[in-house]
Design a protein around this motif. Structure first.
Motif, mmCIF file in Angstrom:
data_model
loop_
_atom_site.group_PDB
_atom_site.id
_atom_site.type_symbol
_atom_site.label_atom_id
_atom_site.label_comp_id
_atom_site.label_asym_id
_atom_site.label_seq_id
_atom_site.Cartn_x
_atom_site.Cartn_y
_atom_site.Cartn_z
ATOM 1 N N GLY A 192 2.240 7.122 21.354
ATOM 2 C CA GLY A 192 3.641 6.756 21.254
ATOM 3 C C GLY A 192 3.921 5.826 20.091
ATOM 4 N N ALA A 193 3.130 5.934 19.028
ATOM 5 C CA ALA A 193 3.262 5.037 17.888
ATOM 6 C C ALA A 193 4.509 5.367 17.078
ATOM 7 C CB ALA A 193 2.022 5.135 17.003
ATOM 8 N N GLY A 194 4.915 4.406 16.266
ATOM 9 C CA GLY A 194 6.001 4.599 15.319
ATOM 10 C C GLY A 194 5.534 4.231 13.926
ATOM 11 N N VAL A 195 6.166 4.793 12.917
ATOM 12 C CA VAL A 195 5.799 4.488 11.539
ATOM 13 C C VAL A 195 6.321 3.098 11.174
ATOM 14 C CG1 VAL A 195 5.988 5.178 9.127
ATOM 15 C CG2 VAL A 195 5.834 6.914 10.917
ATOM 16 N N LEU A 196 5.447 2.277 10.605
ATOM 17 C CA LEU A 196 5.825 0.945 10.148
ATOM 18 C C LEU A 196 6.043 1.026 8.640
ATOM 19 C CD1 LEU A 196 6.207 -1.813 11.478
ATOM 20 C CD2 LEU A 196 3.831 -2.340 10.919
ATOM 21 N N HIS A 197 7.295 0.986 8.221
ATOM 22 C CA HIS A 197 7.615 1.146 6.804
ATOM 23 C C HIS A 197 7.432 -0.171 6.054
ATOM 24 C CE1 HIS A 197 9.167 5.222 7.243
ATOM 25 N NE2 HIS A 197 9.732 4.823 8.368
ATOM 26 N N ARG A 198 7.427 -0.071 4.736
ATOM 27 C CA ARG A 198 7.186 -1.236 3.894
ATOM 28 C C ARG A 198 8.240 -2.332 4.099
ATOM 29 N NH1 ARG A 198 3.589 -1.444 -0.253
ATOM 30 N NH2 ARG A 198 2.311 0.417 -0.511
ATOM 31 N N HIS A 199 9.479 -1.953 4.230
ATOM 32 C CA HIS A 199 10.515 -2.965 4.371
ATOM 33 C C HIS A 199 10.450 -3.667 5.723
ATOM 34 C CE1 HIS A 199 12.460 0.505 6.362
ATOM 35 N NE2 HIS A 199 13.098 -0.408 7.075
ATOM 36 N N GLN A 200 9.727 -3.070 6.674
ATOM 37 C CA GLN A 200 9.598 -3.678 7.991
ATOM 38 C C GLN A 200 8.421 -4.650 8.068
ATOM 39 O OE1 GLN A 200 9.370 0.206 9.961
ATOM 40 N NE2 GLN A 200 11.232 -0.313 11.106
ATOM 41 N N ALA A 201 7.407 -4.470 7.223
ATOM 42 C CA ALA A 201 6.220 -5.335 7.248
ATOM 43 C C ALA A 201 5.709 -5.542 5.823
ATOM 44 C CB ALA A 201 5.132 -4.717 8.130
ATOM 45 N N PRO A 202 6.482 -6.215 4.974
ATOM 46 C CA PRO A 202 6.087 -6.352 3.561
ATOM 47 C C PRO A 202 4.784 -7.125 3.367
ATOM 48 C CG PRO A 202 7.998 -7.731 4.077
ATOM 49 C CD PRO A 202 7.786 -6.845 5.250
ATOM 50 N N GLN A 203 4.525 -8.172 4.179
ATOM 51 C CA GLN A 203 3.295 -8.944 4.020
ATOM 52 C C GLN A 203 2.070 -8.094 4.346
ATOM 53 O OE1 GLN A 203 3.438 -13.267 5.323
ATOM 54 N NE2 GLN A 203 5.195 -12.477 6.484
ATOM 55 N N LEU A 204 2.159 -7.318 5.398
ATOM 56 C CA LEU A 204 1.026 -6.476 5.770
ATOM 57 C C LEU A 204 0.764 -5.406 4.719
ATOM 58 C CD1 LEU A 204 1.543 -5.984 9.624
ATOM 59 C CD2 LEU A 204 -0.022 -7.526 8.445
ATOM 60 N N TYR A 205 1.821 -4.861 4.153
ATOM 61 C CA TYR A 205 1.630 -3.828 3.132
ATOM 62 C C TYR A 205 1.066 -4.414 1.839
ATOM 63 C CZ TYR A 205 3.280 0.401 5.379
ATOM 64 O OH TYR A 205 3.367 1.519 6.178
ATOM 65 N N ARG A 206 1.376 -5.669 1.546
ATOM 66 C CA ARG A 206 0.754 -6.296 0.373
ATOM 67 C C ARG A 206 -0.752 -6.426 0.588
ATOM 68 N NH1 ARG A 206 5.700 -9.286 -0.001
ATOM 69 N NH2 ARG A 206 4.897 -10.953 1.340
ATOM 70 N N VAL A 207 -1.131 -6.779 1.808
ATOM 71 C CA VAL A 207 -2.563 -6.846 2.134
ATOM 72 C C VAL A 207 -3.198 -5.465 2.037
ATOM 73 C CG1 VAL A 207 -4.221 -7.322 3.985
ATOM 74 C CG2 VAL A 207 -2.311 -8.889 3.596
ATOM 75 N N MET A 208 -2.518 -4.458 2.573
ATOM 76 C CA MET A 208 -3.056 -3.103 2.540
ATOM 77 C C MET A 208 -3.189 -2.586 1.113
ATOM 78 S SD MET A 208 -3.811 -1.854 5.547
ATOM 79 C CE MET A 208 -3.656 -0.070 5.377
ATOM 80 N N ASP A 209 -2.228 -2.867 0.267
ATOM 81 C CA ASP A 209 -2.312 -2.444 -1.132
ATOM 82 C C ASP A 209 -3.558 -3.017 -1.794
ATOM 83 O OD1 ASP A 209 0.001 -0.930 -1.020
ATOM 84 O OD2 ASP A 209 1.291 -2.569 -1.696
ATOM 85 N N LEU A 210 -3.818 -4.304 -1.541
ATOM 86 C CA LEU A 210 -4.991 -4.942 -2.130
ATOM 87 C C LEU A 210 -6.283 -4.331 -1.593
ATOM 88 C CD1 LEU A 210 -6.276 -7.159 -3.857
ATOM 89 C CD2 LEU A 210 -6.038 -8.712 -1.906
ATOM 90 N N LEU A 211 -6.339 -4.098 -0.279
ATOM 91 C CA LEU A 211 -7.547 -3.533 0.323
ATOM 92 C C LEU A 211 -7.801 -2.114 -0.177
ATOM 93 C CD1 LEU A 211 -7.119 -4.757 4.022
ATOM 94 C CD2 LEU A 211 -8.630 -5.702 2.270
#
Length: 318
Positions: free
Chosen positions: A67-86
């Motif tokens: 039952g997951a939902g997509v977490l878009h960049r505008h919803q979690a910008p800090q996490l996506y910055r971490v993911m981009d680096l990783l």
């Protein structure tokens, strides 16, 4: 002299290869008894077919069950910055994707592979860990994606299932041949039959050992991505404090009995933490973990059901 990191990586790789070799041998014995060398070829052909098809199962089939939902960049910008680096440090060229699971459990898991997949995180994990700790957990899951661990474990599961079915068929054949064996018309291969009898249990234990090996390896690779073993160690201890409560209820203590470790898919948390702290001791002191001043997820996606996910042609088409 090899560094501790390189030595552990070589140890994990050698252990991985030895476990797969052991599982291959256990699979080959019942296949050979049933159909000779042709049976061995057919068995490993099925394993390779499963490995090929397993990498093409869309991640959305797994996400549909949660039952997951997509977490878009505008919803979690800090996490996506971490993911981009990783992703950049891991050498992954695909765009990272995060999925949100509205569950109080502290959990994260990789779905799919580096080409078509992402990482799902739960609401409990977002509340229970700091950003530094979350970075360690995300790096661990990125390592699973990078090395295709879902495909490796799918192959191992297929080998175990084929070993179990092969052993069952050999036992049926043995029952059919008992009258001829008692009459002395044929010689029973007792050593091979003893191996077949033990093969299903041994293959299952090796499959679990392989899973633990991949977890150790993902921990090690995560430290190479974040360059912060302490962050992942702190996250594992937080997960153990939360998820280990059932041990106190069931066994009256926080630690599992030693014999149960062989029946787990994950290594003991204290052993994982010990290895990470050994790596952290080689680095300088890092600042302690702190809670982010702003929420990591600004707006939560809606929970999506089977119809939503199964109707998507792919995870990236939103």
């Amino acid at each position: 002299m090899l560094s501790r990191f390189t030595a552990q990586r070589l140890h994990n790789t050698l252990q991985h290869l030895l476990i797969l070799a052991g599982m291959s041998l256990l699979l080959a014995v019942p296949a050979w008894l049933l159909a000779g060398s042709g049976g061995v070829l057919w068995a490993f052909g099925l394993v390779m077919l499963t490995l090929y098809l397993g990498g093409r199962i869309p991640a959305r089939l797994v996400l549909a069950r949660t039952g997951a939902g997509v977490l878009h960049r505008h919803q979690a910008p800090q996490l996506y910055r971490v993911m981009d680096l990783l992703y950049r440090r891991a050498g992954l060229t695909q765009q990272p994707w995060l999925f949100y699971v509205p569950s109080p459990d502290l959990n994260a898991f990789a779905v799919g592979d580096a080409e078509d997949g992402g990482i799902a995180i739960t609401e409990g994990l977002l509340h229970g860990l700091s950003l530094r700790e979350l970075a360690g957990v995300l790096a661990h899951e990125v390592s699973h994606l990078r090395h295709g661990d879902t495909r490796v474990m799918s192959m191992a599961a297929t080998m175990t299932r084929l070993t179990i079915w092969g052993a069952f068929l050999v036992q049926l054949a043995l029952i059919a041949m008992l009258p001829m064996a008692m009459a002395g018309e044929i010689r029973m291969p007792w050593l091979e039959l003893m191996v077949v009898g033990l093969a299903p249990v041994a293959s299952t234990l090796l499959q679990l050992a392989l899973s633990r090996n991949r977890e150790f390896t993902a921990d090690l690779e995560a430290t190479a991505l974040t360059r912060d073993p302490q962050g992942l160690a702190d996250a594992l201890e937080a997960l153990e404090r939360r998820n280990g409560m059932w041990l106190t209820t069931l066994f009256g203590r926080r630690q599992l009995p030693s014999w149960l470790h062989y029946l787990q898919t994950h290594p003991p948390t204290d052993e994982r933490v010990r290895r990470l702290l050994a790596l952290a001791s080689q680095q300088g002191p890092r600042p302690p973990s702190s809670r982010p001043s702003h929420p990591l997820v600004e707006t939560r996606p809606e929970r999506q059901g089977h119809r939503y996910w199964l109707g998507r042609p792919g995870n990236r088409r939103q």
